[in-house]
Design an enzyme around this catalytic site. Structure first.
Site, PDB file in Angstrom:
ATOM      1  N   ASP A 291       0.811  -1.227   0.000  1.00  0.00           N
ATOM      2  CA  ASP A 291       0.000   0.000   0.000  1.00  0.00           C
ATOM      3  C   ASP A 291       0.847   1.281   0.000  1.00  0.00           C
ATOM      4  O   ASP A 291       0.449   2.277  -0.599  1.00  0.00           O
ATOM      5  CB  ASP A 291      -1.029  -0.019   1.142  1.00  0.00           C
ATOM      6  CG  ASP A 291      -0.407  -0.202   2.503  1.00  0.00           C
ATOM      7  OD1 ASP A 291       0.838  -0.293   2.589  1.00  0.00           O
ATOM      8  OD2 ASP A 291      -1.164  -0.255   3.488  1.00  0.00           O
TER       9      ASP A 291
ATOM     10  N   GLU B 214       8.724   0.891  13.189  1.00  0.00           N
ATOM     11  CA  GLU B 214       7.275   0.788  13.335  1.00  0.00           C
ATOM     12  C   GLU B 214       6.848   0.528  14.784  1.00  0.00           C
ATOM     13  O   GLU B 214       5.808   1.008  15.231  1.00  0.00           O
ATOM     14  CB  GLU B 214       6.811  -0.366  12.433  1.00  0.00           C
ATOM     15  CG  GLU B 214       5.334  -0.581  12.426  1.00  0.00           C
ATOM     16  CD  GLU B 214       4.926  -1.576  11.346  1.00  0.00           C
ATOM     17  OE1 GLU B 214       5.267  -1.363  10.165  1.00  0.00           O
ATOM     18  OE2 GLU B 214       4.256  -2.560  11.686  1.00  0.00           O
TER      19      GLU B 214
END
Ligand SMILES: [Zn+2]
Length: 425
Positions: free
Chosen positions: A212, A283
């Protein structure tokens, strides 16, 4: 694994020198494909300008554009000449025939699935969104969701599913775009899922699948701030941290199409646990689940099963805005780790622009002046200005647009390029 020792002694006869570039690389794309892409990029363009831009004879362009017009891919459009409106014959320009094809783009995420339908010229025809319960799903459930959403957005556009020429799908995680294989994704229960083939089987349409974050970069490259830039980075901060990198006007993917996993570059040895199973990933300090983990611990909130992570983060943000020192420190710490990640991008790639994109960009602590100052301190001190940072807090619709661009390039490559492994742009 031991590194292989290579000794170059040049004793094996004459093998040639210089890079061994296989035929039909970018610069050798068929001329008719280059003509089509020039017309598509320009919007409207006279034949003579196409010839000038590509450095070929007007006669070649006339022949090739006739073929493209006969094939129904481009059309002639009358455009008034400058200065002599109403007099003489209008000038003729070329444009993509918007009605030639329609494609769908979809973004599958942890919170909702978004879809758009665009025409062959990239104009938006319809969009739709369906919410979902969080957590990974089995493939069959994802396919149900894809089919339901596609049927709904087609109904909105007033077309049948069979009117589509292709579908592009973006998912978070590790995706091999050439094989349409999702090696790992937070939205899928299983690893190594052949999502493109499975979706093609279900929908009866050609399907392309990509990471994405690559699709956000593709959306910026096709529709946004990156159209005129050769080299730029898009860093996405959502449920995870992703990056799409454009190098020489193309998405850079890496040798196994798995490059640019900025979110899983390590910013701390033996650090916080990441969703990928490793420790110390960027992350694990910046993504929404990392902030939520800190919030429930530091503010002594109990994270109830099924409680929306968005609600939790909104509440944390409100506390930070109201001056709660602990809440502020959580955002500030995430911002400092983001600065480490961004300075690494600058030091490695020297991009012309870094675009920060995604829902989380509403939390301005992440890109506060302190974060940018920290990033400046960590970027190499060259005496040159650092690349500009832009914030694009656009929603999932942009991501779905990128997926539609993936489908559009697959359709046009299929029509114009000779059969070969499709390198989506
Ligand atoms: Zn990780």
């Amino acid at each position: 694994m031991q590194p292989r020792m290579v000794r170059e002694d040049g004793s094996e006869g004459r093998k040639g020198v210089g890079p061994l570039i296989p035929p039909l690389q970018d610069s050798l794309r068929p001329l008719r494909q280059q003509v089509f892409e020039r017309v598509r990029a320009a919007g409207l363009i006279p034949r003579v300008q196409v010839a000038k831009d590509l450095g070929v004879s007007p006669a070649s362009v006339t022949t090739l554009t006739s073929e493209l017009i006969d094939a129904g891919l481009i059309e002639e459009v009358a455009s008034p000449r400058d200065g002599d409106a109403g007099r003489g014959r209008p000038a003729v320009a070329l444009g993509v025939r918007a009605a030639a094809h329609r494609v769908a783009g979809m973004k599958l995420s942890d919170r909702e699935h978004t879809a758009v339908i665009v025409d062959f010229a990239g104009n938006l025809i319809a969009d739709d969104v369906i919410p979902r319960r969080p957590g990974p799903m089995p493939l069959a459930e994802i396919l149900d969701a894809i089919e339901t959403l596609l049927n709904r957005v087609c109904a909105k556009a007033g077309i049948a599913r069979s009117d589509l020429s292709g579908v592009g799908i973006g998912v978070p995680g590790f995706v091999d775009v050439a094989e349409g294989m999702v090696l790992w994704s937070s939205v899928l229960l299983d690893r190594a899922v052949p999502l493109a083939a499975a979706a093609e089987g279900r929908l009866g349409l050609p399907v392309s699948v990509d990471n994405d974050a690559n699709l956000v970069a593709l959306a910026e490259l096709w529709f946004g701030a990156g159209r005129a830039l050769a080299d730029f980075a898009v860093v996405t901060i959502e449920h995870g941290v992703g990056m799409g990198f454009v190098m020489n006007h193309r998405i850079y993917r890496g040798s196994q199409r798995l490059g640019m996993e900025l979110g899983h570059t390590k910013v701390q040895l033996d650090g916080a646990l990441c969703r990928c199973g490793q420790r110390g990933c960027l992350e694990a300090y910046v993504a929404d689940y990392a902030l939520a983990r800190e919030a429930t611990t530091a503010l002594n909130w109990s994270h109830k099963e099924g409680q929306s992570i968005t609600v939790l983060l909104e509440s944390l943000y409100d506390h930070a805005k109201a001056g709660n020192a602990t809440a502020r420190s959580i955002f500030r710490r995430a911002g400092r780790y983001l600065a480490v990640g961004l300075s690494n991008v600058i030091n490695l790639f020297d991009p012309a622009l870094i675009i920060l994109s995604g829902e989380r960009m509403r939390y301005d602590y992440l890109y506060a002046a302190e974060t940018l100052a920290e990033m400046d301190n960590l970027a190499i001190n060259s005496g040159r200005p650092r690349p500009p940072i832009e914030i694009h807090a656009w929603g999932d619709l942009l991501w779905a647009h990128g997926a539609a661009a993936l489908a559009l390039s697959a359709v046009s490559e299929g029509l114009l390029a000779p059969a070969r492994e499709i390198a989506a742009q």
